[in-house]
Write a protein that holds these residues in place. Structure first.
Motif, PDB file in Angstrom:
ATOM      1  N   ALA A  71       0.892  -1.337   0.019  1.00 10.47           N
ATOM      2  CA  ALA A  71       0.113   0.072   0.080  1.00 10.47           C
ATOM      3  C   ALA A  71       0.830   1.364   0.162  1.00 10.47           C
ATOM      4  N   LEU A  72       2.011   1.223   0.609  1.00 16.61           N
ATOM      5  CA  LEU A  72       3.017   2.283   0.767  1.00 16.61           C
ATOM      6  C   LEU A  72       3.338   2.638  -0.543  1.00 16.61           C
ATOM      7  N   LYS A  73       3.826   1.790  -1.137  1.00 14.59           N
ATOM      8  CA  LYS A  73       4.038   1.971  -2.706  1.00 14.59           C
ATOM      9  C   LYS A  73       3.145   2.571  -3.579  1.00 14.59           C
ATOM     10  N   TYR A  74       1.946   2.218  -3.534  1.00 15.65           N
ATOM     11  CA  TYR A  74       0.939   3.136  -4.149  1.00 15.65           C
ATOM     12  C   TYR A  74       0.666   4.442  -3.740  1.00 15.65           C
ATOM     13  N   GLN A 106      -2.938  12.969   1.168  1.00 17.77           N
ATOM     14  CA  GLN A 106      -2.294  12.961   2.210  1.00 17.77           C
ATOM     15  C   GLN A 106      -2.473  12.251   3.181  1.00 17.77           C
ATOM     16  N   MET A 107      -3.751  12.110   3.826  1.00 19.03           N
ATOM     17  CA  MET A 107      -4.170  11.428   4.886  1.00 19.03           C
ATOM     18  C   MET A 107      -4.165   9.969   4.575  1.00 19.03           C
ATOM     19  N   LYS A 108      -4.335   9.658   3.462  1.00 17.04           N
ATOM     20  CA  LYS A 108      -4.231   8.298   3.198  1.00 17.04           C
ATOM     21  C   LYS A 108      -2.738   7.585   3.208  1.00 17.04           C
ATOM     22  N   LEU A 109      -1.825   8.614   2.880  1.00 22.24           N
ATOM     23  CA  LEU A 109      -0.312   8.340   2.886  1.00 22.24           C
ATOM     24  C   LEU A 109       0.189   8.323   4.566  1.00 22.24           C
ATOM     25  N   ALA A 110      -0.365   9.187   5.195  1.00 21.95           N
ATOM     26  CA  ALA A 110      -0.038   9.528   6.531  1.00 21.95           C
ATOM     27  C   ALA A 110      -0.637   8.151   7.365  1.00 21.95           C
ATOM     28  N   ASN A 111      -1.785   7.699   7.204  1.00 20.14           N
ATOM     29  CA  ASN A 111      -2.262   6.754   7.723  1.00 20.14           C
ATOM     30  C   ASN A 111      -1.492   5.259   7.639  1.00 20.14           C
ATOM     31  N   CYS A 112      -0.979   5.199   6.268  1.00 18.55           N
ATOM     32  CA  CYS A 112      -0.093   3.982   6.034  1.00 18.55           C
ATOM     33  C   CYS A 112       1.219   4.193   6.636  1.00 18.55           C
ATOM     34  N   HIS A 113       1.671   5.235   6.837  1.00 11.36           N
ATOM     35  CA  HIS A 113       2.774   5.499   7.564  1.00 11.36           C
ATOM     36  C   HIS A 113       2.605   5.267   9.167  1.00 11.36           C
ATOM     37  N   TYR A 114       1.532   5.700   9.527  1.00 11.77           N
ATOM     38  CA  TYR A 114       1.143   5.437  10.975  1.00 11.77           C
ATOM     39  C   TYR A 114       0.999   3.913  11.455  1.00 11.77           C
ATOM     40  N   LYS A 115       0.520   3.400  10.557  1.00  8.65           N
ATOM     41  CA  LYS A 115       0.301   1.949  10.798  1.00  8.65           C
ATOM     42  C   LYS A 115       1.517   1.221  10.825  1.00  8.65           C
ATOM     43  N   SER A 149       4.310  10.391   9.408  1.00  4.80           N
ATOM     44  CA  SER A 149       2.941  10.673   9.552  1.00  4.80           C
ATOM     45  C   SER A 149       2.763  11.883   9.970  1.00  4.80           C
ATOM     46  N   ALA A 150       3.376  12.442  11.057  1.00  5.78           N
ATOM     47  CA  ALA A 150       3.108  13.819  11.587  1.00  5.78           C
ATOM     48  C   ALA A 150       3.474  15.012  10.659  1.00  5.78           C
ATOM     49  N   GLN A 151       4.549  14.650   9.979  1.00  6.63           N
ATOM     50  CA  GLN A 151       5.039  15.971   9.000  1.00  6.63           C
ATOM     51  C   GLN A 151       3.967  16.137   7.742  1.00  6.63           C
ATOM     52  N   ASP A 165      -9.464  22.048   9.819  1.00  6.71           N
ATOM     53  CA  ASP A 165     -10.761  21.697   9.489  1.00  6.71           C
ATOM     54  C   ASP A 165     -10.922  21.000   8.211  1.00  6.71           C
ATOM     55  N   SER A 166      -9.755  20.484   7.769  1.00  6.65           N
ATOM     56  CA  SER A 166      -9.825  19.477   6.538  1.00  6.65           C
ATOM     57  C   SER A 166      -9.488  18.038   7.146  1.00  6.65           C
ATOM     58  N   LEU A 167      -8.922  17.915   8.324  1.00  8.28           N
ATOM     59  CA  LEU A 167      -8.518  16.642   8.825  1.00  8.28           C
ATOM     60  C   LEU A 167      -9.659  15.909   9.311  1.00  8.28           C
ATOM     61  N   SER A 168      -9.684  14.765   9.216  1.00  7.56           N
ATOM     62  CA  SER A 168     -10.761  13.769   9.715  1.00  7.56           C
ATOM     63  C   SER A 168     -10.306  13.490  11.274  1.00  7.56           C
ATOM     64  N   HIS A 169     -11.317  13.229  11.846  1.00  7.68           N
ATOM     65  CA  HIS A 169     -11.140  12.796  13.300  1.00  7.68           C
ATOM     66  C   HIS A 169     -10.135  11.700  13.480  1.00  7.68           C
ATOM     67  N   GLU A 170      -9.877  10.747  12.630  1.00  8.64           N
ATOM     68  CA  GLU A 170      -8.909   9.629  12.821  1.00  8.64           C
ATOM     69  C   GLU A 170      -7.493  10.313  12.432  1.00  8.64           C
ATOM     70  N   ALA A 171      -7.539  11.195  11.499  1.00  5.59           N
ATOM     71  CA  ALA A 171      -6.299  11.733  11.054  1.00  5.59           C
ATOM     72  C   ALA A 171      -5.777  12.668  12.256  1.00  5.59           C
ATOM     73  N   PHE A 172      -6.650  13.604  12.672  1.00  9.65           N
ATOM     74  CA  PHE A 172      -6.422  14.411  13.815  1.00  9.65           C
ATOM     75  C   PHE A 172      -5.653  13.641  14.840  1.00  9.65           C
TER      76      PHE A 172
END
Length: 419
Positions: free
Chosen positions: A56-59, A116-125, A132-134, A142-149
Protein backbone atom coordinates in the motif's frame (compact mmCIF):
# COMPACT_ATOMS: atom_id res chain seq x y z
CA UNK A 1 -2.75 44.30 -18.04
CA UNK A 2 -2.68 41.03 -16.01
CA UNK A 3 -3.50 37.59 -17.45
CA UNK A 4 -3.34 34.04 -16.12
CA UNK A 5 -0.64 31.94 -17.77
CA UNK A 6 0.23 28.25 -17.72
CA UNK A 7 3.66 26.76 -17.04
CA UNK A 8 4.32 26.45 -20.77
CA UNK A 9 3.34 30.06 -21.33
CA UNK A 10 5.90 31.08 -18.69
CA UNK A 11 8.66 28.94 -20.13
CA UNK A 12 8.06 30.00 -23.72
CA UNK A 13 7.35 33.70 -23.35
CA UNK A 14 10.25 34.60 -25.60
CA UNK A 15 8.88 32.48 -28.46
CA UNK A 16 5.24 33.53 -27.85
CA UNK A 17 3.06 30.76 -29.34
CA UNK A 18 -0.69 31.25 -29.24
CA UNK A 19 -1.69 31.37 -25.56
CA UNK A 20 -5.03 29.60 -26.10
CA UNK A 21 -3.26 26.73 -27.85
CA UNK A 22 -0.85 26.26 -24.90
CA UNK A 23 -3.65 26.23 -22.35
CA UNK A 24 -5.56 23.67 -24.38
CA UNK A 25 -2.53 21.39 -24.53
CA UNK A 26 -1.98 21.74 -20.79
CA UNK A 27 -5.55 20.90 -19.85
CA UNK A 28 -5.30 17.69 -21.85
CA UNK A 29 -2.23 16.56 -19.89
CA UNK A 30 -4.24 16.71 -16.65
CA UNK A 31 -6.59 13.92 -17.72
CA UNK A 32 -4.10 11.01 -17.71
CA UNK A 33 -2.63 12.30 -14.43
CA UNK A 34 -6.07 12.20 -12.83
CA UNK A 35 -6.68 8.67 -14.14
CA UNK A 36 -3.31 7.43 -12.85
CA UNK A 37 -3.94 9.06 -9.47
CA UNK A 38 -7.27 7.29 -9.10
CA UNK A 39 -5.74 3.94 -10.06
CA UNK A 40 -2.92 4.31 -7.51
CA UNK A 41 -5.31 5.27 -4.72
CA UNK A 42 -7.61 2.35 -5.46
CA UNK A 43 -4.65 -0.04 -5.50
CA UNK A 44 -3.42 1.35 -2.16
CA UNK A 45 -6.88 1.06 -0.61
CA UNK A 46 -7.14 -2.55 -1.76
CA UNK A 47 -3.81 -3.40 -0.13
CA UNK A 48 -4.86 -1.70 3.10
CA UNK A 49 -8.01 -3.82 3.21
CA UNK A 50 -5.71 -6.84 3.21
CA UNK A 51 -3.51 -5.23 5.92
CA UNK A 52 -0.66 -5.16 3.42
CA UNK A 53 0.86 -1.82 4.34
CA UNK A 54 4.10 -2.69 2.57
CA UNK A 55 2.50 -2.71 -0.92
CA UNK A 56 0.00 0.00 0.00
CA UNK A 57 2.83 2.38 0.84
CA UNK A 58 4.25 2.05 -2.68
CA UNK A 59 0.92 2.93 -4.30
CA UNK A 60 0.19 5.80 -1.92
CA UNK A 61 3.64 7.29 -2.53
CA UNK A 62 2.99 7.17 -6.28
CA UNK A 63 -0.40 8.77 -5.72
CA UNK A 64 1.18 11.47 -3.57
CA UNK A 65 3.78 12.26 -6.24
CA UNK A 66 1.06 12.49 -8.91
CA UNK A 67 -1.15 14.65 -6.70
CA UNK A 68 1.75 16.94 -5.89
CA UNK A 69 2.64 17.36 -9.57
CA UNK A 70 -1.00 18.03 -10.34
CA UNK A 71 -1.36 20.67 -7.60
CA UNK A 72 1.89 22.35 -8.67
CA UNK A 73 0.69 22.42 -12.27
CA UNK A 74 -2.63 23.98 -11.30
CA UNK A 75 -0.91 26.52 -9.06
CA UNK A 76 1.36 27.66 -11.90
CA UNK A 77 -1.60 27.85 -14.30
CA UNK A 78 -3.28 30.27 -11.94
CA UNK A 79 -0.19 32.33 -11.29
CA UNK A 80 -1.10 35.99 -11.79
CA UNK A 81 1.81 37.84 -13.41
CA UNK A 82 2.16 41.63 -13.75
CA UNK A 83 3.16 41.53 -17.44
CA UNK A 84 2.97 45.28 -17.84
CA UNK A 85 5.74 45.62 -15.24
CA UNK A 86 7.80 42.70 -16.52
CA UNK A 87 7.85 44.02 -20.09
CA UNK A 88 9.75 47.05 -18.87
CA UNK A 89 12.67 44.79 -17.82
CA UNK A 90 15.36 43.15 -19.96
CA UNK A 91 14.41 39.69 -21.27
CA UNK A 92 17.00 37.93 -19.09
CA UNK A 93 15.63 39.60 -15.97
CA UNK A 94 12.06 38.72 -16.99
CA UNK A 95 13.00 35.03 -17.33
CA UNK A 96 14.75 35.07 -13.93
CA UNK A 97 11.73 36.58 -12.16
CA UNK A 98 9.27 34.23 -13.87
CA UNK A 99 11.35 31.16 -12.93
CA UNK A 100 11.58 32.30 -9.31
CA UNK A 101 7.83 32.89 -9.09
CA UNK A 102 7.14 29.53 -10.69
CA UNK A 103 9.36 27.68 -8.21
CA UNK A 104 7.85 29.49 -5.23
CA UNK A 105 4.38 28.64 -6.43
CA UNK A 106 5.28 24.98 -6.89
CA UNK A 107 6.72 24.75 -3.38
CA UNK A 108 3.65 26.30 -1.80
CA UNK A 109 1.20 24.16 -3.77
CA UNK A 110 -1.05 22.11 -1.45
CA UNK A 111 -1.45 18.41 -2.19
CA UNK A 112 -4.98 17.00 -2.09
CA UNK A 113 -5.82 16.48 1.63
CA UNK A 114 -7.39 13.07 1.07
CA UNK A 115 -4.22 11.77 -0.62
CA UNK A 116 -2.05 13.09 2.19
CA UNK A 117 -4.23 11.50 4.86
CA UNK A 118 -4.12 8.11 3.13
CA UNK A 119 -0.33 8.19 2.92
CA UNK A 120 -0.04 9.46 6.51
CA UNK A 121 -2.36 6.70 7.73
CA UNK A 122 -0.19 4.08 6.02
CA UNK A 123 2.94 5.53 7.62
CA UNK A 124 1.19 5.57 11.01
CA UNK A 125 0.18 1.90 10.71
CA UNK A 126 3.84 1.11 9.99
CA UNK A 127 4.98 3.08 13.11
CA UNK A 128 6.67 5.76 11.01
CA UNK A 129 5.21 8.43 13.26
CA UNK A 130 7.57 11.21 12.25
CA UNK A 131 6.61 10.95 8.57
CA UNK A 132 2.94 10.67 9.46
CA UNK A 133 3.07 13.84 11.58
CA UNK A 134 5.01 15.75 8.90
CA UNK A 135 2.28 15.01 6.36
CA UNK A 136 -0.70 15.69 8.63
CA UNK A 137 0.45 18.94 10.21
CA UNK A 138 0.46 20.66 6.79
CA UNK A 139 -3.25 19.93 6.30
CA UNK A 140 -5.67 22.66 7.48
CA UNK A 141 -7.27 21.53 10.75
CA UNK A 142 -10.80 21.84 9.40
CA UNK A 143 -9.86 19.42 6.61
CA UNK A 144 -8.49 16.72 8.93
CA UNK A 145 -10.73 13.77 9.63
CA UNK A 146 -11.16 12.80 13.27
CA UNK A 147 -8.94 9.74 12.81
CA UNK A 148 -6.24 11.74 11.03
CA UNK A 149 -6.35 14.37 13.78
CA UNK A 150 -5.87 11.61 16.38
CA UNK A 151 -2.96 10.16 14.43
CA UNK A 152 -1.32 13.57 14.30
CA UNK A 153 -1.51 14.03 18.08
CA UNK A 154 -0.65 10.43 18.93
CA UNK A 155 2.32 10.42 16.55
CA UNK A 156 3.96 13.11 18.64
CA UNK A 157 3.14 11.20 21.81
CA UNK A 158 4.77 8.06 20.45
CA UNK A 159 7.79 10.13 19.40
CA UNK A 160 8.13 11.44 22.95
CA UNK A 161 7.56 15.04 21.87
CA UNK A 162 5.34 16.00 24.79
CA UNK A 163 5.03 19.70 23.93
CA UNK A 164 3.78 18.97 20.40
CA UNK A 165 1.49 16.22 21.68
CA UNK A 166 -0.15 18.52 24.21
CA UNK A 167 -0.59 21.23 21.57
CA UNK A 168 -2.24 18.98 18.99
CA UNK A 169 -4.23 17.05 21.58
CA UNK A 170 -5.56 20.40 22.81
CA UNK A 171 -6.57 21.36 19.27
CA UNK A 172 -8.27 17.99 18.85
CA UNK A 173 -10.18 18.22 22.15
CA UNK A 174 -11.35 21.71 21.21
CA UNK A 175 -12.93 20.19 18.09
CA UNK A 176 -13.96 16.83 19.60
CA UNK A 177 -14.45 17.45 23.36
CA UNK A 178 -15.87 13.95 24.04
CA UNK A 179 -12.89 12.00 22.76
CA UNK A 180 -12.18 10.42 26.15
CA UNK A 181 -8.87 8.79 25.22
CA UNK A 182 -7.38 12.08 24.07
CA UNK A 183 -8.86 13.97 27.04
CA UNK A 184 -7.20 11.48 29.40
CA UNK A 185 -3.87 11.77 27.59
CA UNK A 186 -4.05 15.56 27.55
CA UNK A 187 -4.87 15.67 31.28
CA UNK A 188 -1.73 13.71 32.13
CA UNK A 189 0.31 15.51 29.47
CA UNK A 190 -0.30 18.83 31.18
CA UNK A 191 0.74 17.33 34.52
CA UNK A 192 3.98 16.04 32.99
CA UNK A 193 4.65 19.55 31.70
CA UNK A 194 4.17 20.79 35.28
CA UNK A 195 0.87 22.45 34.44
CA UNK A 196 -1.40 20.38 36.73
CA UNK A 197 -4.15 22.96 36.90
CA UNK A 198 -4.58 22.91 33.12
CA UNK A 199 -4.69 19.12 33.22
CA UNK A 200 -7.24 19.00 36.02
CA UNK A 201 -9.37 21.61 34.26
CA UNK A 202 -9.34 19.49 31.11
CA UNK A 203 -10.32 16.30 32.95
CA UNK A 204 -12.92 18.00 35.14
CA UNK A 205 -14.64 19.56 32.12
CA UNK A 206 -15.14 16.11 30.62
CA UNK A 207 -16.08 14.60 34.01
CA UNK A 208 -18.87 17.17 34.40
CA UNK A 209 -20.54 15.66 31.32
CA UNK A 210 -19.53 12.00 31.66
CA UNK A 211 -18.39 10.74 35.07
CA UNK A 212 -18.30 7.08 34.02
CA UNK A 213 -15.35 7.04 31.63
CA UNK A 214 -12.74 4.89 33.39
CA UNK A 215 -9.80 6.17 31.35
CA UNK A 216 -10.59 9.82 32.08
CA UNK A 217 -11.24 9.03 35.75
CA UNK A 218 -7.86 7.29 35.99
CA UNK A 219 -6.16 10.33 34.48
CA UNK A 220 -7.97 12.65 36.89
CA UNK A 221 -7.03 10.48 39.89
CA UNK A 222 -3.40 10.36 38.82
CA UNK A 223 -3.39 14.11 38.18
CA UNK A 224 -4.74 14.78 41.68
CA UNK A 225 -2.10 12.46 43.12
CA UNK A 226 0.77 14.08 41.23
CA UNK A 227 -0.54 17.50 42.28
CA UNK A 228 -0.43 16.22 45.89
CA UNK A 229 -4.18 16.56 46.33
CA UNK A 230 -4.27 13.18 48.04
CA UNK A 231 -7.77 13.50 49.51
CA UNK A 232 -9.31 14.09 46.07
CA UNK A 233 -7.08 11.43 44.56
CA UNK A 234 -8.25 8.82 47.07
CA UNK A 235 -11.89 9.70 46.35
CA UNK A 236 -11.35 9.28 42.63
CA UNK A 237 -9.56 5.95 43.10
CA UNK A 238 -12.51 4.79 45.23
CA UNK A 239 -14.85 5.72 42.37
CA UNK A 240 -12.71 3.67 39.99
CA UNK A 241 -12.79 0.67 42.30
CA UNK A 242 -16.57 0.97 42.53
CA UNK A 243 -16.66 0.99 38.73
CA UNK A 244 -14.88 -2.35 38.74
CA UNK A 245 -11.40 -1.04 37.91
CA UNK A 246 -9.37 -3.27 40.22
CA UNK A 247 -6.14 -3.18 38.20
CA UNK A 248 -2.82 -3.14 40.06
CA UNK A 249 -2.12 0.55 39.36
CA UNK A 250 -5.50 1.62 40.73
CA UNK A 251 -5.14 -0.41 43.94
CA UNK A 252 -1.51 0.62 44.45
CA UNK A 253 -2.23 4.31 43.85
CA UNK A 254 -5.27 4.15 46.12
CA UNK A 255 -3.12 2.66 48.89
CA UNK A 256 -0.45 5.29 48.35
CA UNK A 257 -3.04 8.09 48.49
CA UNK A 258 -4.53 6.82 51.75
CA UNK A 259 -1.05 6.47 53.27
CA UNK A 260 -0.42 10.15 52.52
CA UNK A 261 -3.54 11.25 54.41
CA UNK A 262 -2.83 8.88 57.34
CA UNK A 263 -5.78 6.63 56.58
CA UNK A 264 -3.49 3.70 57.24
CA UNK A 265 -6.06 0.91 57.52
CA UNK A 266 -7.39 1.68 54.03
CA UNK A 267 -3.82 2.03 52.79
CA UNK A 268 -3.02 -1.41 54.23
CA UNK A 269 -6.09 -2.95 52.58
CA UNK A 270 -5.37 -1.67 49.08
CA UNK A 271 -1.60 -2.12 49.17
CA UNK A 272 -2.06 -5.72 50.28
CA UNK A 273 -4.49 -6.39 47.40
CA UNK A 274 -2.14 -4.68 44.95
CA UNK A 275 0.81 -6.75 46.14
CA UNK A 276 -1.15 -9.98 45.71
CA UNK A 277 -2.25 -8.98 42.19
CA UNK A 278 1.39 -8.29 41.29
CA UNK A 279 2.18 -11.90 42.15
CA UNK A 280 4.15 -10.56 45.14
CA UNK A 281 6.74 -9.28 42.69
CA UNK A 282 6.37 -5.50 42.89
CA UNK A 283 9.26 -4.23 44.99
CA UNK A 284 7.88 -0.75 45.60
CA UNK A 285 4.57 -2.14 46.78
CA UNK A 286 6.32 -4.58 49.14
CA UNK A 287 8.29 -1.72 50.65
CA UNK A 288 5.29 0.59 51.05
CA UNK A 289 3.19 -2.22 52.50
CA UNK A 290 5.96 -3.06 54.97
CA UNK A 291 6.17 0.55 56.15
CA UNK A 292 2.38 0.77 56.59
CA UNK A 293 2.40 -2.50 58.55
CA UNK A 294 5.06 -1.15 60.91
CA UNK A 295 3.12 2.10 61.31
CA UNK A 296 -0.05 0.12 62.18
CA UNK A 297 1.88 -2.10 64.66
CA UNK A 298 1.71 -5.19 62.47
CA UNK A 299 5.40 -5.69 63.18
CA UNK A 300 6.02 -9.33 62.16
CA UNK A 301 4.04 -8.94 58.92
CA UNK A 302 5.69 -5.62 58.12
CA UNK A 303 9.15 -6.99 58.73
CA UNK A 304 8.45 -9.87 56.36
CA UNK A 305 7.40 -7.43 53.62
CA UNK A 306 10.45 -5.26 54.25
CA UNK A 307 12.73 -8.29 54.11
CA UNK A 308 11.17 -9.28 50.81
CA UNK A 309 11.56 -5.73 49.51
CA UNK A 310 15.18 -5.78 50.60
CA UNK A 311 15.85 -8.90 48.55
CA UNK A 312 14.18 -7.38 45.49
CA UNK A 313 15.65 -3.90 45.82
CA UNK A 314 19.16 -4.65 47.00
CA UNK A 315 20.91 -2.57 44.31
CA UNK A 316 18.73 0.49 44.91
CA UNK A 317 20.68 2.57 47.45
CA UNK A 318 18.04 5.25 47.97
CA UNK A 319 15.29 2.75 48.66
CA UNK A 320 17.57 0.59 50.79
CA UNK A 321 18.17 3.54 53.09
CA UNK A 322 14.45 3.79 53.77
CA UNK A 323 13.92 0.02 54.04
CA UNK A 324 16.73 -0.66 56.51
CA UNK A 325 15.70 2.32 58.65
CA UNK A 326 12.13 1.08 58.79
CA UNK A 327 13.31 -2.47 59.51
CA UNK A 328 15.32 -1.23 62.47
CA UNK A 329 12.30 0.60 63.83
CA UNK A 330 10.08 -2.43 63.30
CA UNK A 331 12.44 -4.80 65.08
CA UNK A 332 13.00 -2.33 67.92
CA UNK A 333 9.30 -1.70 68.54
CA UNK A 334 8.59 -5.43 68.47
CA UNK A 335 11.41 -5.92 71.01
CA UNK A 336 13.72 -7.83 68.67
CA UNK A 337 16.72 -5.78 69.76
CA UNK A 338 19.66 -7.68 68.20
CA UNK A 339 17.83 -7.70 64.86
CA UNK A 340 17.11 -3.97 65.24
CA UNK A 341 20.83 -3.28 65.73
CA UNK A 342 21.74 -5.36 62.68
CA UNK A 343 19.15 -3.54 60.54
CA UNK A 344 20.47 -0.15 61.67
CA UNK A 345 24.02 -1.23 60.94
CA UNK A 346 22.93 -2.15 57.40
CA UNK A 347 21.33 1.28 57.21
CA UNK A 348 24.70 2.85 57.97
CA UNK A 349 26.16 0.99 54.99
CA UNK A 350 23.81 3.02 52.78
CA UNK A 351 23.68 6.17 54.92
CA UNK A 352 26.92 6.50 56.91
CA UNK A 353 26.18 10.10 57.94
CA UNK A 354 23.00 9.25 59.88
CA UNK A 355 23.78 10.59 63.38
CA UNK A 356 20.47 9.35 64.80
CA UNK A 357 21.25 5.78 63.75
CA UNK A 358 24.58 5.77 65.63
CA UNK A 359 22.76 7.10 68.67
CA UNK A 360 20.03 4.45 68.45
CA UNK A 361 22.55 1.61 68.17
CA UNK A 362 24.56 2.97 71.12
CA UNK A 363 21.41 3.22 73.25
CA UNK A 364 20.46 -0.39 72.57
CA UNK A 365 23.95 -1.59 73.46
CA UNK A 366 24.09 0.59 76.58
CA UNK A 367 20.69 0.02 78.13
CA UNK A 368 19.24 -3.17 76.65
CA UNK A 369 22.01 -5.47 75.46
CA UNK A 370 24.38 -4.22 78.18
CA UNK A 371 27.45 -4.20 75.95
CA UNK A 372 29.18 -1.06 77.22
CA UNK A 373 32.23 -1.46 74.97
CA UNK A 374 30.14 -1.34 71.80
CA UNK A 375 27.96 1.36 73.33
CA UNK A 376 31.07 3.48 73.92
CA UNK A 377 32.23 2.93 70.31
CA UNK A 378 28.91 4.01 68.79
CA UNK A 379 28.44 6.95 71.18
CA UNK A 380 31.87 8.27 70.17
CA UNK A 381 31.05 7.91 66.46
CA UNK A 382 27.75 9.68 67.13
CA UNK A 383 29.43 12.61 68.89
CA UNK A 384 32.06 12.96 66.16
CA UNK A 385 29.34 13.30 63.52
CA UNK A 386 27.04 15.47 65.66
CA UNK A 387 29.80 18.02 66.27
CA UNK A 388 30.06 18.55 62.50
CA UNK A 389 26.52 19.96 62.40
CA UNK A 390 26.71 23.73 61.90
CA UNK A 391 23.27 24.40 63.37
CA UNK A 392 22.36 21.54 65.71
CA UNK A 393 18.76 21.29 66.80
CA UNK A 394 17.81 21.25 70.46
CA UNK A 395 16.98 17.58 70.15
CA UNK A 396 20.47 16.85 68.81
CA UNK A 397 22.02 18.90 71.63
CA UNK A 398 20.07 16.83 74.19
CA UNK A 399 21.20 13.59 72.53
CA UNK A 400 24.83 14.73 72.67
CA UNK A 401 24.39 15.49 76.36
CA UNK A 402 23.18 11.96 77.06
CA UNK A 403 26.03 10.44 75.04
CA UNK A 404 28.66 12.57 76.84
CA UNK A 405 27.15 11.64 80.19
CA UNK A 406 27.55 7.94 79.36
CA UNK A 407 31.13 8.45 78.16
CA UNK A 408 31.92 10.41 81.31
CA UNK A 409 30.75 7.50 83.42
CA UNK A 410 33.02 5.21 81.39
CA UNK A 411 35.94 7.58 81.88
CA UNK A 412 35.38 7.89 85.62
CA UNK A 413 34.92 4.11 85.83
CA UNK A 414 31.46 4.46 87.25
CA UNK A 415 30.56 1.82 84.67
CA UNK A 416 32.87 -0.78 83.13
CA UNK A 417 33.60 -1.06 79.42
CA UNK A 418 33.34 -4.84 79.21
CA UNK A 419 30.10 -6.66 78.75
Amino acid sequence: MRIILSFFVLALLAVSPARGEVLAKKSKTLEPVADSLTICLQAGDSCMQQFNTFEALKYYKQAYALAKARSQQKAVEHLDLPLDKLEELPQERQDEIIEHLKQSTEKSAIVDCMVQMKLANCHYKRANYRESAQLLKTIPEDSLSHEAFRQLALSYKKLGDLDSYVYWAGQLVARYPMDGEIVAGLTLGYVQLEQPQNGLECGQKYFAVDSTNIEVNRALADAYFMDRQFEKASQMYERLLQQGDSAFNTLYSAGMSYSRIDSLERAYKYLQLAFLISGMQHQGCAYRLGVVCVDTQRYPEGLNYLKLATEMMQPDTTTMKAITLSQGEGYYLSQHYPEAVEAWKRHLDYNPSSVATYFNIANVYAYILKDNKLAEDYYRQFIDLARQEEKPTQQLIDMMGKAEEFLHKIKTKRITVHK
